[in-house]
Write a protein that holds these residues in place. Sequence first.
Motif, PDB file in Angstrom:
ATOM      1  N   SER A   4       0.998  -1.638   0.166  1.00  0.00           N
ATOM      2  CA  SER A   4       0.056  -0.432   0.065  1.00  0.00           C
ATOM      3  C   SER A   4       0.990   1.106  -0.017  1.00  0.00           C
ATOM      4  O   SER A   4       1.807   1.416   0.446  1.00  0.00           O
ATOM      5  CB  SER A   4      -0.778  -0.197   1.341  1.00  0.00           C
ATOM      6  N   PHE A   5       0.449   2.569  -0.189  1.00  0.00           N
ATOM      7  CA  PHE A   5       0.606   3.632  -0.325  1.00  0.00           C
ATOM      8  C   PHE A   5       0.396   4.626   0.498  1.00  0.00           C
ATOM      9  O   PHE A   5      -0.809   4.356   0.066  1.00  0.00           O
ATOM     10  CB  PHE A   5       0.955   4.098  -1.762  1.00  0.00           C
ATOM     11  N   GLU A  43      -6.817   0.711  -3.570  1.00  0.00           N
ATOM     12  CA  GLU A  43      -6.831   1.864  -3.853  1.00  0.00           C
ATOM     13  C   GLU A  43      -5.257   2.367  -5.289  1.00  0.00           C
ATOM     14  O   GLU A  43      -5.113   3.864  -5.445  1.00  0.00           O
ATOM     15  CB  GLU A  43      -6.988   2.733  -2.733  1.00  0.00           C
ATOM     16  N   ASN A  44      -4.247   1.549  -5.390  1.00  0.00           N
ATOM     17  CA  ASN A  44      -3.082   1.060  -5.574  1.00  0.00           C
ATOM     18  C   ASN A  44      -3.273   1.371  -7.638  1.00  0.00           C
ATOM     19  O   ASN A  44      -4.723   1.087  -7.893  1.00  0.00           O
ATOM     20  CB  ASN A  44      -2.502   0.381  -5.828  1.00  0.00           C
ATOM     21  N   SER A  45      -3.181   1.960  -8.784  1.00  0.00           N
ATOM     22  CA  SER A  45      -2.648   1.781  -9.672  1.00  0.00           C
ATOM     23  C   SER A  45      -1.701   1.284 -10.572  1.00  0.00           C
ATOM     24  O   SER A  45      -0.655   1.879 -10.216  1.00  0.00           O
ATOM     25  CB  SER A  45      -3.555   2.787 -10.655  1.00  0.00           C
ATOM     26  N   TYR A  46      -1.549   0.636 -11.869  1.00  0.00           N
ATOM     27  CA  TYR A  46      -0.678   0.151 -12.030  1.00  0.00           C
ATOM     28  C   TYR A  46      -1.003   0.317 -13.922  1.00  0.00           C
ATOM     29  O   TYR A  46      -1.966  -0.309 -14.370  1.00  0.00           O
ATOM     30  CB  TYR A  46      -0.554  -0.913 -11.940  1.00  0.00           C
ATOM     31  N   GLN A  75       4.733   7.158  -8.306  1.00  0.00           N
ATOM     32  CA  GLN A  75       3.882   8.264  -7.237  1.00  0.00           C
ATOM     33  C   GLN A  75       2.892   7.918  -6.343  1.00  0.00           C
ATOM     34  O   GLN A  75       2.089   6.710  -6.234  1.00  0.00           O
ATOM     35  CB  GLN A  75       3.211   9.197  -8.395  1.00  0.00           C
ATOM     36  N   THR A  76       2.662   9.080  -5.072  1.00  0.00           N
ATOM     37  CA  THR A  76       2.330   7.639  -4.401  1.00  0.00           C
ATOM     38  C   THR A  76       1.807   9.639  -3.430  1.00  0.00           C
ATOM     39  O   THR A  76       0.666   9.549  -2.861  1.00  0.00           O
ATOM     40  CB  THR A  76       3.021   7.895  -2.913  1.00  0.00           C
ATOM     41  N   GLY A  77       1.583  10.394  -4.452  1.00  0.00           N
ATOM     42  CA  GLY A  77       0.641  10.975  -4.392  1.00  0.00           C
ATOM     43  C   GLY A  77       0.989  12.656  -5.505  1.00  0.00           C
ATOM     44  O   GLY A  77       2.007  12.712  -5.856  1.00  0.00           O
ATOM     45  N   GLY A  78       0.339  13.714  -5.769  1.00  0.00           N
ATOM     46  CA  GLY A  78       0.116  14.456  -6.150  1.00  0.00           C
ATOM     47  C   GLY A  78       0.675  14.156  -7.684  1.00  0.00           C
ATOM     48  O   GLY A  78       1.189  15.122  -8.117  1.00  0.00           O
ATOM     49  N   TYR A  79      -0.858  13.260  -8.068  1.00  0.00           N
ATOM     50  CA  TYR A  79      -0.294  12.957  -9.877  1.00  0.00           C
ATOM     51  C   TYR A  79      -1.713  13.110 -10.210  1.00  0.00           C
ATOM     52  O   TYR A  79      -2.436  13.935  -9.577  1.00  0.00           O
ATOM     53  CB  TYR A  79      -0.053  11.768  -9.499  1.00  0.00           C
ATOM     54  N   GLY A  80      -1.188  13.153 -11.868  1.00  0.00           N
ATOM     55  CA  GLY A  80      -1.951  13.916 -12.960  1.00  0.00           C
ATOM     56  C   GLY A  80      -3.580  13.340 -13.030  1.00  0.00           C
ATOM     57  O   GLY A  80      -4.023  12.399 -12.497  1.00  0.00           O
ATOM     58  N   GLY A 131      -1.759   4.829  -4.618  1.00  0.00           N
ATOM     59  CA  GLY A 131      -0.303   5.689  -5.647  1.00  0.00           C
ATOM     60  C   GLY A 131      -0.161   4.816  -6.593  1.00  0.00           C
ATOM     61  O   GLY A 131      -1.253   3.715  -7.115  1.00  0.00           O
ATOM     62  N   VAL A 132       0.809   5.106  -7.519  1.00  0.00           N
ATOM     63  CA  VAL A 132       0.432   4.972  -8.851  1.00  0.00           C
ATOM     64  C   VAL A 132       1.858   4.504  -9.845  1.00  0.00           C
ATOM     65  O   VAL A 132       3.253   4.996  -8.671  1.00  0.00           O
ATOM     66  CB  VAL A 132       0.877   5.669  -9.873  1.00  0.00           C
ATOM     67  N   THR A 133       2.681   2.906 -10.105  1.00  0.00           N
ATOM     68  CA  THR A 133       3.347   2.229 -10.560  1.00  0.00           C
ATOM     69  C   THR A 133       3.367   1.994 -12.300  1.00  0.00           C
ATOM     70  O   THR A 133       2.175   1.835 -12.776  1.00  0.00           O
ATOM     71  CB  THR A 133       3.667   0.937  -9.646  1.00  0.00           C
TER      72      THR A 133
END
Length: 171
Positions: A1-2, A9-12, A42-47, A56-58
């Motif tokens: 988790s992030f 709640e994460n995306s890949y 990215q764990t925050g502040g992404y588009g 978070g996003v990988t």
Amino acid sequence: SFSGSSVAENSYYVNGFNVTNLYNNLSFGQVPYQAIDQLDVQTGGYGAQYGFSTGGVTSVNIKRGTNEWKGGVCWTTAPNWARKNPPTVYRSNGTTYRAYYKNSSDDNIYTAWLGGPLIKDKLFIFALGQFEKSTSSSYSSASTTSLSNNFTGASAVNSTTKSPYWVVKLD
């Protein structure tokens, strides 16, 4: 988790394409290590392009061919002799309840890749093939009615899995 979010709640993403299981968000598509060109976490502040994620996003970009032919091979192994088994579990009377020393597991991954120009300065290819073979033998616990240290009541489960994986990228 992030950042304290659940794993759902994460995306890949692979090459900008969402490979997250959108039904339950608990699984995702995978890319072999040798095919990865860039990895971004990215764990925050992404588009907004990552709108399905609150954790978070990988994001992974796969390698691409260039004007020069390049390739390679790789072999990764996890042999049984390099693994440690859990300790034997004994009953209060000193007889064996569960022993793991007969269990075995071998894992081999073979990878080959090649990249280069199909049409110089215009069309490029990157191709990768990965083949994994895993074998394991697991023995159940000793018979619960047995008061000796033998395994006459134990049964074995043997399994072999073979997993091919292919990646081809044209640019």
